[in-house]
Design a protein around this motif. Structure first.
Motif, PDB file in Angstrom:
ATOM      1  N   ILE A 167       0.842  -1.201   0.000  1.00 12.87           N
ATOM      2  CA  ILE A 167       0.000   0.000   0.000  1.00 12.87           C
ATOM      3  C   ILE A 167       0.878   1.252   0.000  1.00 12.87           C
ATOM      4  CG2 ILE A 167      -1.761   1.289   1.271  1.00 12.87           C
ATOM      5  CD1 ILE A 167      -2.583  -1.416   2.548  1.00 12.87           C
ATOM      6  N   ALA A 168       0.592   2.162  -0.915  1.00 11.13           N
ATOM      7  CA  ALA A 168       1.256   3.467  -0.950  1.00 11.13           C
ATOM      8  C   ALA A 168       0.290   4.527  -0.418  1.00 11.13           C
ATOM      9  CB  ALA A 168       1.679   3.819  -2.366  1.00 11.13           C
ATOM     10  N   VAL A 169       0.838   5.570   0.160  1.00  8.45           N
ATOM     11  CA  VAL A 169       0.016   6.635   0.746  1.00  8.45           C
ATOM     12  C   VAL A 169       0.506   7.991   0.244  1.00  8.45           C
ATOM     13  CG1 VAL A 169      -0.700   7.779   2.884  1.00  8.45           C
ATOM     14  CG2 VAL A 169      -0.469   5.282   2.822  1.00  8.45           C
ATOM     15  N   ILE A 170      -0.435   8.813  -0.197  1.00  4.62           N
ATOM     16  CA  ILE A 170      -0.150  10.196  -0.601  1.00  4.62           C
ATOM     17  C   ILE A 170      -1.114  11.098   0.159  1.00  4.62           C
ATOM     18  CG2 ILE A 170       0.015  11.836  -2.514  1.00  4.62           C
ATOM     19  CD1 ILE A 170       0.057   9.434  -4.432  1.00  4.62           C
ATOM     20  N   ASP A 171      -0.629  12.229   0.660  1.00  3.37           N
ATOM     21  CA  ASP A 171      -1.562  13.208   1.223  1.00  3.37           C
ATOM     22  C   ASP A 171      -1.180  14.604   0.776  1.00  3.37           C
ATOM     23  OD1 ASP A 171      -0.261  14.912   3.411  1.00  3.37           O
ATOM     24  OD2 ASP A 171       0.288  12.919   4.126  1.00  3.37           O
ATOM     25  N   ASP A 172      -2.140  15.534   0.917  1.00  2.00           N
ATOM     26  CA  ASP A 172      -1.948  16.888   0.383  1.00  2.00           C
ATOM     27  C   ASP A 172      -1.426  17.878   1.424  1.00  2.00           C
ATOM     28  OD1 ASP A 172      -4.128  17.367   2.003  1.00  2.00           O
ATOM     29  OD2 ASP A 172      -5.469  18.003   0.395  1.00  2.00           O
ATOM     30  N   ARG A 173      -1.005  17.376   2.590  1.00  2.00           N
ATOM     31  CA  ARG A 173      -0.410  18.204   3.647  1.00  2.00           C
ATOM     32  C   ARG A 173      -1.375  19.194   4.276  1.00  2.00           C
ATOM     33  NH1 ARG A 173       3.808  16.058   6.016  1.00  2.00           N
ATOM     34  NH2 ARG A 173       2.239  14.437   5.766  1.00  2.00           N
ATOM     35  N   GLY A 177      -6.183  16.231   4.866  1.00  2.00           N
ATOM     36  CA  GLY A 177      -5.505  15.176   4.113  1.00  2.00           C
ATOM     37  C   GLY A 177      -4.447  14.439   4.909  1.00  2.00           C
ATOM     38  N   GLN A 178      -3.601  15.177   5.596  1.00  2.00           N
ATOM     39  CA  GLN A 178      -2.543  14.551   6.386  1.00  2.00           C
ATOM     40  C   GLN A 178      -3.125  13.789   7.564  1.00  2.00           C
ATOM     41  OE1 GLN A 178       0.552  17.217   7.688  1.00  2.00           O
ATOM     42  NE2 GLN A 178       1.533  15.672   8.969  1.00  2.00           N
ATOM     43  N   GLN A 203       4.180   9.438   0.305  1.00  2.00           N
ATOM     44  CA  GLN A 203       4.511  10.592  -0.525  1.00  2.00           C
ATOM     45  C   GLN A 203       3.604  11.769  -0.169  1.00  2.00           C
ATOM     46  OE1 GLN A 203       7.087  10.523  -2.626  1.00  2.00           O
ATOM     47  NE2 GLN A 203       7.493   8.332  -2.306  1.00  2.00           N
ATOM     48  N   PHE A 204       4.030  12.955  -0.571  1.00  2.00           N
ATOM     49  CA  PHE A 204       3.298  14.178  -0.233  1.00  2.00           C
ATOM     50  C   PHE A 204       3.135  15.060  -1.457  1.00  2.00           C
ATOM     51  CE2 PHE A 204       6.226  12.948   3.200  1.00  2.00           C
ATOM     52  CZ  PHE A 204       5.297  12.494   4.117  1.00  2.00           C
ATOM     53  N   THR A 205       2.017  15.759  -1.522  1.00  2.00           N
ATOM     54  CA  THR A 205       1.784  16.764  -2.550  1.00  2.00           C
ATOM     55  C   THR A 205       1.156  17.971  -1.854  1.00  2.00           C
ATOM     56  OG1 THR A 205       0.749  17.189  -4.694  1.00  2.00           O
ATOM     57  CG2 THR A 205      -0.478  15.781  -3.164  1.00  2.00           C
ATOM     58  N   HIS A 206       0.458  18.840  -2.580  1.00  2.00           N
ATOM     59  CA  HIS A 206      -0.279  19.929  -1.930  1.00  2.00           C
ATOM     60  C   HIS A 206      -1.632  20.087  -2.598  1.00  2.00           C
ATOM     61  CE1 HIS A 206       0.516  22.867  -5.191  1.00  2.00           C
ATOM     62  NE2 HIS A 206       1.712  22.333  -5.242  1.00  2.00           N
ATOM     63  N   PRO A 224       2.482  -1.064  -5.944  1.00  2.00           N
ATOM     64  CA  PRO A 224       1.478  -1.274  -4.886  1.00  2.00           C
ATOM     65  C   PRO A 224       0.149  -1.802  -5.436  1.00  2.00           C
ATOM     66  CG  PRO A 224       1.554   1.032  -5.478  1.00  2.00           C
ATOM     67  CD  PRO A 224       2.635   0.356  -6.272  1.00  2.00           C
ATOM     68  N   ASP A 225      -0.600  -2.438  -4.581  1.00  2.00           N
ATOM     69  CA  ASP A 225      -1.952  -2.880  -4.928  1.00  2.00           C
ATOM     70  C   ASP A 225      -2.954  -1.732  -4.787  1.00  2.00           C
ATOM     71  OD1 ASP A 225      -1.125  -5.696  -5.091  1.00  2.00           O
ATOM     72  OD2 ASP A 225      -0.905  -5.513  -2.909  1.00  2.00           O
ATOM     73  N   VAL A 226      -2.701  -0.865  -3.827  1.00  2.00           N
ATOM     74  CA  VAL A 226      -3.610   0.235  -3.494  1.00  2.00           C
ATOM     75  C   VAL A 226      -2.804   1.495  -3.231  1.00  2.00           C
ATOM     76  CG1 VAL A 226      -5.021   1.129  -1.561  1.00  2.00           C
ATOM     77  CG2 VAL A 226      -5.605  -1.051  -2.632  1.00  2.00           C
ATOM     78  N   ILE A 227      -3.325   2.623  -3.697  1.00  2.00           N
ATOM     79  CA  ILE A 227      -2.799   3.939  -3.315  1.00  2.00           C
ATOM     80  C   ILE A 227      -3.880   4.641  -2.513  1.00  2.00           C
ATOM     81  CG2 ILE A 227      -2.052   6.216  -4.100  1.00  2.00           C
ATOM     82  CD1 ILE A 227      -0.935   4.864  -6.616  1.00  2.00           C
ATOM     83  N   PHE A 228      -3.556   4.996  -1.277  1.00  2.00           N
ATOM     84  CA  PHE A 228      -4.484   5.783  -0.471  1.00  2.00           C
ATOM     85  C   PHE A 228      -4.158   7.251  -0.678  1.00  2.00           C
ATOM     86  CE2 PHE A 228      -5.727   8.268   3.176  1.00  2.00           C
ATOM     87  CZ  PHE A 228      -7.037   7.855   3.376  1.00  2.00           C
ATOM     88  N   TYR A 229      -5.194   8.064  -0.962  1.00  2.00           N
ATOM     89  CA  TYR A 229      -4.977   9.501  -1.124  1.00  2.00           C
ATOM     90  C   TYR A 229      -5.771  10.272  -0.078  1.00  2.00           C
ATOM     91  CZ  TYR A 229      -5.027  14.245  -2.776  1.00  2.00           C
ATOM     92  OH  TYR A 229      -4.900  15.611  -2.827  1.00  2.00           O
ATOM     93  N   GLY A 230      -5.085  11.093   0.702  1.00  2.00           N
ATOM     94  CA  GLY A 230      -5.713  11.990   1.662  1.00  2.00           C
ATOM     95  C   GLY A 230      -5.802  13.374   1.064  1.00  2.00           C
ATOM     96  N   GLY A 231      -6.973  13.772   0.610  1.00  2.00           N
ATOM     97  CA  GLY A 231      -7.147  15.075  -0.019  1.00  2.00           C
ATOM     98  C   GLY A 231      -8.501  15.182  -0.682  1.00  2.00           C
ATOM     99  N   MET A 232      -8.637  16.129  -1.615  1.00  2.00           N
ATOM    100  CA  MET A 232      -9.915  16.442  -2.234  1.00  2.00           C
ATOM    101  C   MET A 232      -9.949  15.999  -3.692  1.00  2.00           C
ATOM    102  SD  MET A 232     -11.423  17.789   0.386  1.00  2.00           S
ATOM    103  CE  MET A 232     -12.903  18.586  -0.259  1.00  2.00           C
TER     104      MET A 232
END
Length: 382
Positions: A167-173, A177-178, A203-206, A224-232
């Motif tokens: 699992i990979a994780v990305i959030d928008d800070r 999201g974070q 990983q992080f973005t904005h 990864p099998d899944v990417i979780f994204y914390g954001g809009m």
């Protein structure tokens, strides 16, 4: 002479008659992004609250012996914490009786202190960060589940149902999201021990980013099998397009920030079927579905568009304020706030009652995916 006497008697009787209900104006504020990438979600909140205001005015409600005229004051916080505090002060200065908002956790938390200092109750129809209600303010409430529940639910779903192991994780800070990504990771660590699931990339973005090639290339190397994204959704849509362009086969899992009717437009053919899974921090099932669906149809007829996500929760938040005022017999915040804290209200989003922190009791979550470009309900969890 006789006519004059009759007229005088009528005037005297009128002056002695009890007055008809005088009118008092109750101003309800909304605070949400009405500009920028999140404007469609913020307008959804305003629209939901406005439907409630119109319904209340149509009922001719009398509180404390006075007929109430309900007025909505919408303000644009631009999804920005600094703007959010300015908007909060503006609503306080306008002497609103209550506030429905904010949408994003980032503006919600600092704004809540301003409302608390002024003694003005606030119900968020969308903000999910636990910090909001952990501050101890007696004025802060929400009608959706918090990130603790959302994060753990999506972690369990990714591992148990989607069988994700890498699992990979990305959030928008942002605060939303974070915070949501952190809760998701905690959930993976709890649920993944027995299954062997693990986080292989963080990983992080904005929240205004448009180019994700660098972080997605790094993620692709971990397959990864899944990417979780914390954001809009405004970021998730372009991200899905770039995932497809890079040949990433992973499914996207996320919270309610992306779970909108606009995501298919933002993602285009990169959306696919059963490729994106998201959870809305609320939901109804069984007998409650009829009222929820009827509201959605009313919204569709009035605004010529679909509910994005939060309009039903903004509607209920407005109605809960009105119910508390009626029960307390007062539109003064100091007088109806204790009643609000103890309220039990049957809304279109379910039964609304608050715990001592201001969180929704027995909060529901609704899981969705997208099929043929349409948001498709999977199940409601409590």
């Amino acid at each position: 002479m006789r006519l004059r006497a009759i007229l005088s008697a009528c005037l005297l009787a009128a002056s002695l008659a009890p007055p008809a209900h005088s009118q008092t104006v109750v101003r309800i504020g909304t605070a949400s992004p009405l500009s920028g990438p999140g404007a469609h979600q913020g307008k959804d909140i305003e629209n939901g609250a406005r439907m409630a205001i119109d319904d209340l005015n149509a009922r001719g409600i009398v509180i404390g012996g006075q007929k109430v005229k309900w007025v909505l004051q919408p303000e644009d916080d631009a999804s920005d914490p600094k703007t959010g505090t300015a908007v909060a002060q503006k609503l306080v200065d306008a002497k609103v009786a209550a506030v429905v908002g904010h949408l994003n956790s980032g503006p919600t938390v600092p704004a809540s202190k301003i409302y608390a200092n002024a003694g003005i109750p606030q119900i968020s129809p969308a903000a999910t960060t636990p910090l909001y209600t952990n501050q101890g303010f007696k004025t802060a409430f929400r009608v959706v589940a918090n990130d603790n529940l959302v994060g753990s639910t999506m972690a369990n779903y990714a591992i148990t149902t989607l069988k994700a192991r890498k699992i990979a994780v990305i959030d928008d800070r942002t605060a939303f999201g974070q915070g949501l990504a952190d809760e998701f990771i905690k959930g993976v660590k709890r649920a993944g021990a027995a299954s062997g699931a693990s986080i292989v990339s963080r990983q992080f973005t904005h929240d205004k980013a448009t180019d994700f090639n660098a972080i997605l290339t790094q993620i692709r190397a971990r397959d990864p099998d899944v990417i979780f994204y914390g954001g809009m959704d405004a970021v998730a849509g372009p991200m899905l397009k770039q995932m497809k362009a890079l040949g990433l086969r992973a499914k996207m899992v996320a919270g309610d920030g992306i779970c909108s009717e606009k995501l298919p437009l933002l993602a285009g053919d990169a959306l696919g079927d059963d490729k994106v899974f998201c959870v809305v921090a609320g939901g109804v099932s069984g007998a409650q579905e009829a009222g929820f669906n009827a509201f959605n149809e009313r919204y569709r007829q009035r605004y010529k568009m679909e509910v994005q996500t939060y309009a039903p929760y903004a509607y209920d938040a407005t109605m809960v304020f009105a119910a508390a005022m009626q029960k307390a017999g007062s539109v003064e915040p100091a007088k109806f706030l204790p009643t609000l804290a103890q309220i039990k209200h049957e809304g279109i989003t379910g039964t609304i009652a608050f715990d001592p922190k201001g969180d929704l009791r027995n909060a529901a979550l609704t899981l969705y995916t997208y099929r043929k470009g349409k948001k498709t309900k999977l199940q409601v969890l409590r």
